[in-house]
Write an enzyme that holds these catalytic residues in place. Structure first.
Site, mmCIF file in Angstrom:
data_model
loop_
_atom_site.group_PDB
_atom_site.id
_atom_site.type_symbol
_atom_site.label_atom_id
_atom_site.label_comp_id
_atom_site.label_asym_id
_atom_site.label_seq_id
_atom_site.Cartn_x
_atom_site.Cartn_y
_atom_site.Cartn_z
ATOM 1 N N ASP A 131 -8.683 10.552 6.152
ATOM 2 C CA ASP A 131 -9.285 10.760 4.836
ATOM 3 C C ASP A 131 -8.482 11.815 4.075
ATOM 4 O OD1 ASP A 131 -11.349 9.116 5.514
ATOM 5 O OD2 ASP A 131 -12.691 10.734 6.108
ATOM 6 N N LYS A 175 -10.591 8.993 0.012
ATOM 7 C CA LYS A 175 -11.680 8.620 -0.892
ATOM 8 C C LYS A 175 -12.011 9.837 -1.710
ATOM 9 C CE LYS A 175 -14.277 6.196 2.108
ATOM 10 N NZ LYS A 175 -14.950 6.713 3.128
ATOM 11 N N MET A 226 -21.497 17.545 -1.172
ATOM 12 C CA MET A 226 -21.173 16.692 -2.331
ATOM 13 C C MET A 226 -22.151 16.905 -3.489
ATOM 14 S SD MET A 226 -20.424 13.205 -0.178
ATOM 15 C CE MET A 226 -21.712 13.470 1.028
HETATM 16 N N1 SAH Z 1 -17.956 14.662 7.540
HETATM 17 C C1 SAH Z 1 -17.805 15.843 6.718
HETATM 18 C C2 SAH Z 1 -18.487 15.699 5.371
HETATM 19 C C3 SAH Z 1 -17.861 14.643 4.493
HETATM 20 S S1 SAH Z 1 -18.627 14.565 2.922
HETATM 21 C C4 SAH Z 1 -18.357 17.052 7.471
HETATM 22 O O1 SAH Z 1 -19.011 16.897 8.504
HETATM 23 O O2 SAH Z 1 -18.107 18.166 6.995
HETATM 24 C C5 SAH Z 1 -17.537 15.561 1.968
HETATM 25 C C6 SAH Z 1 -18.227 16.846 1.560
HETATM 26 O O3 SAH Z 1 -18.199 17.779 2.620
HETATM 27 C C7 SAH Z 1 -17.547 17.569 0.411
HETATM 28 O O4 SAH Z 1 -17.877 17.005 -0.830
HETATM 29 C C8 SAH Z 1 -18.108 18.943 0.573
HETATM 30 O O5 SAH Z 1 -19.424 19.027 0.100
HETATM 31 C C9 SAH Z 1 -18.142 19.086 2.090
HETATM 32 N N2 SAH Z 1 -16.931 19.761 2.601
HETATM 33 C C10 SAH Z 1 -15.995 19.240 3.414
HETATM 34 N N3 SAH Z 1 -15.047 20.159 3.715
HETATM 35 C C11 SAH Z 1 -15.393 21.282 3.052
HETATM 36 C C12 SAH Z 1 -14.817 22.578 2.934
HETATM 37 N N4 SAH Z 1 -13.678 22.903 3.569
HETATM 38 N N5 SAH Z 1 -15.460 23.492 2.169
HETATM 39 C C13 SAH Z 1 -16.606 23.202 1.546
HETATM 40 N N6 SAH Z 1 -17.192 21.989 1.602
HETATM 41 C C14 SAH Z 1 -16.599 21.039 2.352
#
Ligand code: SAH
Length: 260
Positions: free
Chosen positions: A45, A67, A179
């Site tokens: 991703d 995405k 998100m």
């Molecule tokens: N599977 C991922 C989430 C995917 S959805 C997990 O478990 O973290 C994507 C969302 O995750 C982003 O829009 C944001 O809200 C959050 N996110 C992912 N990485 C991040 C980061 N380094 N800092 C802050 N938010 C993050």
């Protein structure tokens, strides 16, 4: 759709659904790191940090299925088909996802597609953004004085207004919103309509665990303005609850250093 069958003498590969954590490569599990370092094919991703991809062998083939909100470079069905096709063709596939594959990662859909096609799947958990961000910002998600319940919700989801978040936020509870930037205003309205105080503390954590991380603090009623005024960009998390107002521990640490 054509049913894909493995070639007679071609063993079926395994699809590894691997959590890459929130960004910092040091937060990979040992299992994830080993899989990346030995990968021949990585399907990843956009959220996976380039430093993690750089750990793969030079010969590794990369497929990005990045995405972004409102811009899908590859539809989920096509990603599922790609994983199945490669595995049936004999390749082990390292499917790298930001955070944890089973937390807002559509890992469930990919696992189901593989199972349906007879492709073996292994899931390697990762540090989900909520946990990575809380640690990096030093905001405890639970605290004996403030919160004994934590919930994770997606702010960008089908029918946000129909989602029932009642009881997920408030006193004694921490709500972590993934998100949620683009829907900051409806989120605020929804939570206030559910009875949450407009003064409920919150923190917005952008680029958690990365060198560009920012932690912004405020109150529920000011969420949209906080996001807009500071030009907060994805990826970011919103943490709502009293834990977000506990002494800013990193700030307290800096003050202590100055006094010493
Ligand atoms: N599977 C991922 C989430 C995917 S959805 C997990 O478990 O973290 C994507 C969302 O995750 C982003 O829009 C944001 O809200 C959050 N996110 C992912 N990485 C991040 C980061 N380094 N800092 C802050 N938010 C993050």
């Amino acid at each position: 759709m054509i049913a894909l069958q493995p070639l007679a003498d071609n063993p079926v590969g395994t699809v590894y659904l691997v959590g890459a954590g929130p960004g910092d490569p040091d937060l990979l599990t040992l299992r994830a790191a080993r899989l990346v370092m030995n990968a021949r094919l990585i399907v990843h991703d956009g959220l996976v940090d380039p430093a993690i991809l750089a750990m793969a062998p030079r010969t590794c083939r990369f497929v990005s299925v990045a995405k972004q909100r409102s811009r899908h470079t590859m539809a989920q069905d096509d990603i599922n088909a790609l994983l199945v096709r490669e595995a049936l063709g004999g390749a082990d596939v390292v499917r790298l996802k930001g955070g944890d594959p089973f937390v807002f990662g559509r890992g469930g859909e990919e696992a189901e597609a593989c199972h349906a096609a007879g492709v073996p799947v292994q899931v390697v958990p990762g540090v989900s953004a909520a946990l990575g961000a809380a640690a990096a910002a030093q905001i405890p998600l639970t605290h004996r004085e403030n919160a004994s319940i934590v919930s994770f919700v997606a702010g960008q989801c089908k029918g946000l207004s129909d989602q029932n978040w009642a009881g997920l936020a408030g006193q004694g509870r921490t709500l972590v919103i993934y998100m949620g930037l683009a829907t900051a205003t409806p989120i605020t309205e929804k939570l206030i309509a559910d009875g949450l105080s407009p003064e409920m503390p919150l923190a917005v954590i952008e680029n958690a665990t990365r060198p560009t991380m920012r932690v912004l603090r405020g109150q529920l009623a000011g969420l949209a303005e906080l996001v807009e005024h500071n030009n907060v960009k994805s990826p970011a998390l919103i943490v709502i609850g009293e834990v977000a107002a506990r002494g800013d521990m990193m700030e307290l640490g800096r003050m202590a250093e100055q006094v010493a």
